[in-house]
Design an enzyme around this catalytic site. Structure first.
Site, PDB file in Angstrom:
ATOM      1  N   GLY A 181       0.778  -1.235   0.000  1.00 58.16           N
ATOM      2  CA  GLY A 181       0.000   0.000   0.000  1.00 58.16           C
ATOM      3  C   GLY A 181       0.807   1.282   0.000  1.00 58.16           C
ATOM      4  O   GLY A 181       0.273   2.339   0.344  1.00 58.16           O
ATOM      5  N   ASN A 197       1.794   3.112  -2.521  1.00 58.69           N
ATOM      6  CA  ASN A 197       1.177   4.081  -3.434  1.00 58.69           C
ATOM      7  C   ASN A 197      -0.181   4.545  -2.923  1.00 58.69           C
ATOM      8  O   ASN A 197      -0.549   5.705  -3.097  1.00 58.69           O
ATOM      9  CB  ASN A 197       1.072   3.501  -4.851  1.00 58.69           C
ATOM     10  N   ASN A 245      -3.582   2.227 -14.127  1.00 63.84           N
ATOM     11  CA  ASN A 245      -2.605   1.375 -13.467  1.00 63.84           C
ATOM     12  C   ASN A 245      -1.233   2.048 -13.513  1.00 63.84           C
ATOM     13  O   ASN A 245      -0.964   2.880 -14.384  1.00 63.84           O
ATOM     14  CB  ASN A 245      -2.541   0.010 -14.174  1.00 63.84           C
ATOM     15  N   HIS A 274       2.902   1.079 -13.559  1.00 65.92           N
ATOM     16  CA  HIS A 274       3.807  -0.036 -13.850  1.00 65.92           C
ATOM     17  C   HIS A 274       5.254   0.438 -13.731  1.00 65.92           C
ATOM     18  O   HIS A 274       5.591   1.509 -14.238  1.00 65.92           O
ATOM     19  CB  HIS A 274       3.538  -0.576 -15.263  1.00 65.92           C
TER      20      HIS A 274
END
Length: 182
Positions: free
Chosen positions: A13, A15, A98, A100
């Site tokens: 967690g 981010n 998302n 990456h």
């Protein structure tokens, strides 16, 4: 201006924490992992948490949560499952994003940092992209480049990537939500 998002996580967690600390209103957090440390961050911030091991059930419940909490964006923050085509297409276009840890399209999927180190590239970075049916193949929203040092290990490179993620992801989320409102 208040930003309402839902967040999917699978792990620690970090981010999620950066998103919360940047004033983005996280309405709910869902995880496929009941032991995800990120759930503790959500609970500490009085954010409702939900866990579903089964991906089909998770997707069905997330759809309900999006409606219930009136969220504007679904943010994947270390969510390590592939969402189904049916789920992705059930939500408004470009409403799932998302993060990456590579400069996509290079090093898609799991272990992107290890892939970059093993391949011997001089640069890597992060990519924020819309989620589509592929694995890290959605339209790129933003990228940030990072030099790989000769003495970088997985841990040192991951730590430097996390710093960039924690800065760029919240800014990008705010920018996307501002754009949706204008």
């Amino acid at each position: 201006m208040k930003y309402n998002i839902g967040v999917l996580i699978s792990g620690d967690g970090s981010n999620l924490n950066a998103i919360i600390n940047n004033g983005i209103n996280v309405k709910f957090v869902v995880s496929n992992n009941q032991n995800a440390r990120g759930l503790l961050i959500a609970k500490k911030n009085n954010i409702p948490v939900y866990t579903f091991k089964n991906l089909l059930i998770l997707e069905a419940e997330v759809s309900k949560l999006i409606l219930h909490y009136n969220t504007e964006l679904l943010v994947l923050a270390g969510f390590m499952k592939i969402l189904s085509r049916k789920f992705i297409h059930s939500l408004p276009h470009n409403s799932i994003i998302n993060l990456h840890p590579s400069l996509l399209p290079a090093f898609q999927g799991k272990n992107a940092i290890i892939q970059a180190l093993d391949y011997g590239v001089k640069y890597t970075g992060i990519t924020i992209h819309y989620v589509d049916e592929g694995i890290d193949t959605g339209m790129i929203i933003d990228q940030k480049i990072l030099s790989i040092n000769k003495d970088d290990t997985f841990n040192t490179l991951q730590a430097r990537i996390k710093i960039i993620e924690h800065n760029l992801y919240p800014l990008t989320i705010k920018r996307l939500l501002d754009k949706k409102r204008n």
